[in-house]
Scaffold this motif. Structure first.
Motif, short mmCIF file in Angstrom:
data_model
loop_
_atom_site.label_atom_id
_atom_site.label_comp_id
_atom_site.label_asym_id
_atom_site.label_seq_id
_atom_site.Cartn_x
_atom_site.Cartn_y
_atom_site.Cartn_z
N HIS A 107 38.89 6.53 24.61
CA HIS A 107 39.87 6.79 23.56
C HIS A 107 39.27 7.69 22.47
O HIS A 107 39.93 8.60 21.98
N HIS A 108 38.05 7.41 22.10
CA HIS A 108 37.42 8.22 21.05
C HIS A 108 37.28 9.67 21.48
O HIS A 108 37.45 10.58 20.68
N GLU A 109 36.99 9.89 22.75
CA GLU A 109 36.90 11.26 23.24
C GLU A 109 38.28 11.91 23.27
O GLU A 109 38.44 13.08 22.90
N VAL A 110 39.30 11.17 23.68
CA VAL A 110 40.66 11.69 23.71
C VAL A 110 41.13 12.00 22.28
O VAL A 110 41.84 12.98 22.05
N MET A 111 40.70 11.19 21.32
CA MET A 111 41.07 11.43 19.91
C MET A 111 40.64 12.81 19.44
O MET A 111 41.34 13.43 18.63
N GLU A 112 39.50 13.27 19.91
CA GLU A 112 39.06 14.61 19.52
C GLU A 112 40.07 15.64 19.98
O GLU A 112 40.41 16.57 19.24
N CYS A 113 40.58 15.47 21.19
CA CYS A 113 41.57 16.41 21.73
C CYS A 113 42.91 16.27 21.00
O CYS A 113 43.55 17.28 20.66
N LEU A 114 43.32 15.04 20.76
CA LEU A 114 44.58 14.78 20.05
C LEU A 114 44.52 15.33 18.63
O LEU A 114 45.45 15.99 18.17
N GLY A 115 43.42 15.07 17.95
CA GLY A 115 43.25 15.58 16.59
C GLY A 115 43.30 17.10 16.54
O GLY A 115 43.90 17.69 15.63
N ARG A 116 42.66 17.75 17.51
CA ARG A 116 42.66 19.21 17.57
C ARG A 116 44.09 19.73 17.78
O ARG A 116 44.51 20.68 17.13
N MET A 117 44.84 19.09 18.69
CA MET A 117 46.21 19.51 18.95
C MET A 117 47.06 19.39 17.69
O MET A 117 47.81 20.31 17.34
N ILE A 118 46.93 18.29 16.98
CA ILE A 118 47.71 18.07 15.76
C ILE A 118 47.32 19.10 14.70
O ILE A 118 48.17 19.70 14.05
N TRP A 119 46.02 19.31 14.52
CA TRP A 119 45.54 20.26 13.52
C TRP A 119 46.06 21.66 13.84
O TRP A 119 46.55 22.38 12.96
N GLU A 120 45.96 22.08 15.11
CA GLU A 120 46.42 23.41 15.49
C GLU A 120 47.91 23.56 15.27
O GLU A 120 48.39 24.61 14.83
N THR A 132 48.13 21.96 26.65
CA THR A 132 46.74 22.27 26.31
C THR A 132 45.97 20.98 26.02
O THR A 132 44.82 20.83 26.43
N TYR A 133 46.61 20.06 25.32
CA TYR A 133 46.00 18.75 25.04
C TYR A 133 45.63 18.05 26.34
O TYR A 133 44.49 17.60 26.54
N LEU A 134 46.59 17.95 27.27
CA LEU A 134 46.35 17.29 28.54
C LEU A 134 45.24 17.99 29.31
O LEU A 134 44.35 17.34 29.87
N ALA A 135 45.26 19.32 29.33
CA ALA A 135 44.23 20.07 30.07
C ALA A 135 42.84 19.78 29.51
O ALA A 135 41.87 19.65 30.27
N GLU A 136 42.73 19.66 28.19
CA GLU A 136 41.43 19.37 27.57
C GLU A 136 40.96 17.96 27.93
O GLU A 136 39.79 17.75 28.24
N VAL A 137 41.86 16.99 27.91
CA VAL A 137 41.49 15.63 28.30
C VAL A 137 41.08 15.60 29.77
O VAL A 137 40.07 14.99 30.13
N GLN A 138 41.85 16.29 30.62
CA GLN A 138 41.51 16.34 32.04
C GLN A 138 40.16 17.01 32.26
O GLN A 138 39.38 16.57 33.10
N ARG A 139 39.90 18.09 31.53
CA ARG A 139 38.61 18.79 31.67
C ARG A 139 37.46 17.85 31.33
O ARG A 139 36.48 17.77 32.05
N ARG A 140 37.62 17.09 30.25
CA ARG A 140 36.57 16.14 29.87
C ARG A 140 36.43 15.03 30.90
O ARG A 140 35.31 14.58 31.17
N ALA A 141 37.54 14.59 31.46
CA ALA A 141 37.52 13.49 32.42
C ALA A 141 36.85 13.88 33.73
O ALA A 141 36.27 13.03 34.42
#
Length: 144
Positions: A107-120, A132-141
């Motif tokens: 979750h903490h790693e996904v939060m980085e992606c979620l936070g970036r999406m919201i900020w952008e 883009t959010y999903l792709a970043e989470v998938q890339r990390r996974a």
């Protein structure tokens, strides 16, 4: 239905914390919140004092961790996974949790992606980019 205000969010988490500590019955969302709260003892003192939490809304410190935002993001990710929205997020988070051996860390790693999406979204004035959010989470996974 109007979205909750910042004060509503703080009241919700402080209330869930109080009910959890006292062993009182909880609504399903409060119970989910309590489970995440239990994993964050560093927030307990702030959650125990609703009046101070409400007073601090006006004096937000960007350098200081915001437990209400952090816990809200845990709930958002939990909800996204429960309904698999965006499609594929559940599998990506499960893979990330398996990779870390810990859903909380995932979750903490996904939060980085979620936070970036919201900020952008906020800085560009465009809607959140779920793909883009999903792709970043998938890339990390799936990263090696």
């Amino acid at each position: 239905m109007l979205p909750p205000s910042q004060a509503d969010v703080r009241r919700f988490f402080c209330g869930a914390y109080a009910k959890g500590r006292q062993g009182l019955p909880m609504e399903p969302l409060e119970l989910l919140a309590w489970r995440w709260i239990e994993l964050h003892p560093e927030y307990h003192a702030q959650l125990a004092d609703l009046e101070t939490a409400l007073a601090r809304m006006q004096a937000a410190d960007p350098a200081r961790d915001n437990p209400f935002l952090h816990l809200s993001m845990h709930l958002s990710i939990s909800e996204q996974c429960s309904i698999d929205q965006p499609p594929g997020i559940r599998q990506a988070v499960e893979l990330l949790a398996a990779r870390h051996g810990d859903l909380h860390q995932a979750h903490h790693e996904v939060m980085e992606c979620l936070g970036r999406m919201i900020w952008e979204s906020q800085t560009s004035g465009r809607p959140p980019d779920g793909a883009t959010y999903l792709a970043e989470v998938q890339r990390r996974a799936t990263a090696r």
